[in-house]
Write a protein that holds these residues in place. Structure first.
Motif, PDB file in Angstrom:
ATOM      1  N   PHE A  33      -8.397  -0.448  -3.880  1.00  0.00           N
ATOM      2  CA  PHE A  33      -9.675  -0.527  -3.173  1.00  0.00           C
ATOM      3  C   PHE A  33      -9.535   0.224  -1.855  1.00  0.00           C
ATOM      4  O   PHE A  33      -8.895  -0.251  -0.919  1.00  0.00           O
ATOM      5  N   TYR A  34     -10.106   1.398  -1.799  1.00  0.00           N
ATOM      6  CA  TYR A  34      -9.966   2.225  -0.615  1.00  0.00           C
ATOM      7  C   TYR A  34     -11.306   2.891  -0.322  1.00  0.00           C
ATOM      8  O   TYR A  34     -12.200   2.935  -1.153  1.00  0.00           O
ATOM      9  N   GLY A  35     -11.435   3.407   0.863  1.00  0.00           N
ATOM     10  CA  GLY A  35     -12.680   4.042   1.269  1.00  0.00           C
ATOM     11  C   GLY A  35     -13.023   3.647   2.690  1.00  0.00           C
ATOM     12  O   GLY A  35     -12.236   3.008   3.397  1.00  0.00           O
ATOM     13  N   ASN A  36     -14.193   4.013   3.128  1.00  0.00           N
ATOM     14  CA  ASN A  36     -14.663   3.688   4.474  1.00  0.00           C
ATOM     15  C   ASN A  36     -15.421   2.369   4.414  1.00  0.00           C
ATOM     16  O   ASN A  36     -16.610   2.329   4.096  1.00  0.00           O
ATOM     17  N   ASN A  37     -14.722   1.287   4.717  1.00  0.00           N
ATOM     18  CA  ASN A  37     -15.291  -0.048   4.583  1.00  0.00           C
ATOM     19  C   ASN A  37     -15.047  -0.881   5.834  1.00  0.00           C
ATOM     20  O   ASN A  37     -14.046  -0.712   6.521  1.00  0.00           O
ATOM     21  N   PHE A  63       0.806  -1.217   0.000  1.00  0.00           N
ATOM     22  CA  PHE A  63       0.000   0.000   0.000  1.00  0.00           C
ATOM     23  C   PHE A  63       0.844   1.274   0.000  1.00  0.00           C
ATOM     24  O   PHE A  63       0.319   2.361  -0.149  1.00  0.00           O
ATOM     25  N   LEU A  64       2.157   1.130   0.184  1.00  0.00           N
ATOM     26  CA  LEU A  64       2.995   2.319   0.225  1.00  0.00           C
ATOM     27  C   LEU A  64       3.242   2.880  -1.170  1.00  0.00           C
ATOM     28  O   LEU A  64       3.389   4.086  -1.349  1.00  0.00           O
ATOM     29  N   TRP A  86     -10.688   6.125   4.372  1.00  0.00           N
ATOM     30  CA  TRP A  86     -10.285   6.801   3.148  1.00  0.00           C
ATOM     31  C   TRP A  86      -8.852   7.334   3.240  1.00  0.00           C
ATOM     32  O   TRP A  86      -8.543   8.189   4.047  1.00  0.00           O
ATOM     33  N   ASN A  87      -7.963   6.808   2.394  1.00  0.00           N
ATOM     34  CA  ASN A  87      -6.580   7.272   2.265  1.00  0.00           C
ATOM     35  C   ASN A  87      -5.821   7.302   3.595  1.00  0.00           C
ATOM     36  O   ASN A  87      -4.881   8.066   3.756  1.00  0.00           O
ATOM     37  N   ASP A  88      -6.249   6.481   4.557  1.00  0.00           N
ATOM     38  CA  ASP A  88      -5.605   6.549   5.867  1.00  0.00           C
ATOM     39  C   ASP A  88      -5.270   5.168   6.422  1.00  0.00           C
ATOM     40  O   ASP A  88      -4.210   4.970   6.990  1.00  0.00           O
TER      41      ASP A  88
END
Length: 271
Positions: free
Chosen positions: A215-219, A12-13, A72-74
């Motif tokens: 695949f990113y977001g609030n999940n 993910f980096l 998200w992005n974190d």
């Protein structure tokens, strides 16, 4: 053993890493110890990280599942399975798992993916195979993909999961079968099928269970009973697998993760 440069072991980096230096030590008990020094691009300080990968215990008695939670992005979470000849399928395979979505899951999610190359946008298929869901109008649509030496193929499933119940999902492929030999099942019911040709593209990429770069977001979602086979299971076998606790010795079973207090591969193949 020393490694220098940006490491795919931290998928993910991506290009956020300016420099890394990683060392690994294997102790007398067979446990791996990692220590890494990393500076993020645009940063001025360096982070030091330590990780011990111990020998996995036998599964516990309680039925548990893997929780994947992203923001998200974190924050991203995944299980990384190293490259293995057992997971390089040729002309036939089956992937199956149980999945449950938390109501807070807002975006597309990845269940598993064999990444033999660039992990692009969520519509992009990594060279290998993958299982995931896209979200559309508050319902989840399964989409499974294969890349063979003849091309890229996606089974775009209907958006028919709008609850928070457990669902059994699977896809099968058999290059030697007749038409419609790439099939997607939900709860044992054939959902979509497509004619695919060729051998599955192999490589030394990792298998990611859970989040991917794209695949990113609030999940928030749960994965359980991940099983990979080197043959195409029949619909009757998939139905039976929904109500059967496997032993790990089944014919063609190449990886079996129960997540019952362990990440041990119960197939005996050491993934």
């Amino acid at each position: 053993i020393s490694f220098h440069g940006s490491q795919l072991a931290a998928p993910f980096l991506n290009n956020h890493v300016a420099s890394t230096m990683t060392d690994m030590v294997l102790d007398r008990f067979g446990q791996k110890h990692w220590i890494s020094e990393m500076r993020l691009r645009g940063g001025t300080d360096k982070d030091i990280m330590y990780r011990k990968i111990g020998i996995q215990p036998e599964p516990g008695m309680k039925n548990k599942a893997l929780l994947i939670e992203t923001t998200w992005n974190d924050k991203a979470e995944t299980v990384v399975v190293p490259s293995s000849a057992h997971l390089n399928f040729d002309s036939a395979m089956t992937a199956e798992a149980w999945v449950r979505f938390d109501p807070s899951t807002a975006h597309s999610v990845s269940i598993l993916a064999k990444l033999n190359g660039y992990d692009g946008d969520d519509w992009y298929m990594p060279p290998g195979y993958n299982m995931g869901f896209r979200k559309n109008q508050d319902k989840f649509c399964i989409n499974n993909a294969l890349v063979t030496d003849k091309g890229e193929f996606i089974n775009w499933g209907d958006c028919n999961i709008g609850d928070t119940l457990w669902h059994h999902i699977a896809f099968t492929y058999d290059a030697k079968a007749d038409l419609n030999n790439f099939r997607t099942y939900v709860d044992g019911i054939l959902l979509v099928e497509k004619t695919v040709t060729g051998k599955i593209r192999q490589g030394d990429g990792m298998l990611l269970i859970g989040s991917r770069t794209s695949f990113y977001g609030n999940n928030k979602y749960f994965i359980d009973e991940v099983r990979l086979w080197n043959r195409a299971l029949s619909q009757q076998e998939l139905l039976q697998n929904q109500v059967t606790r496997l032993t790990g010795e089944e014919e063609g079973l190449k990886m079996y993760l129960s997540f019952d207090d362990t990440f041990k591969d119960l197939s005996g193949n050491g993934n």
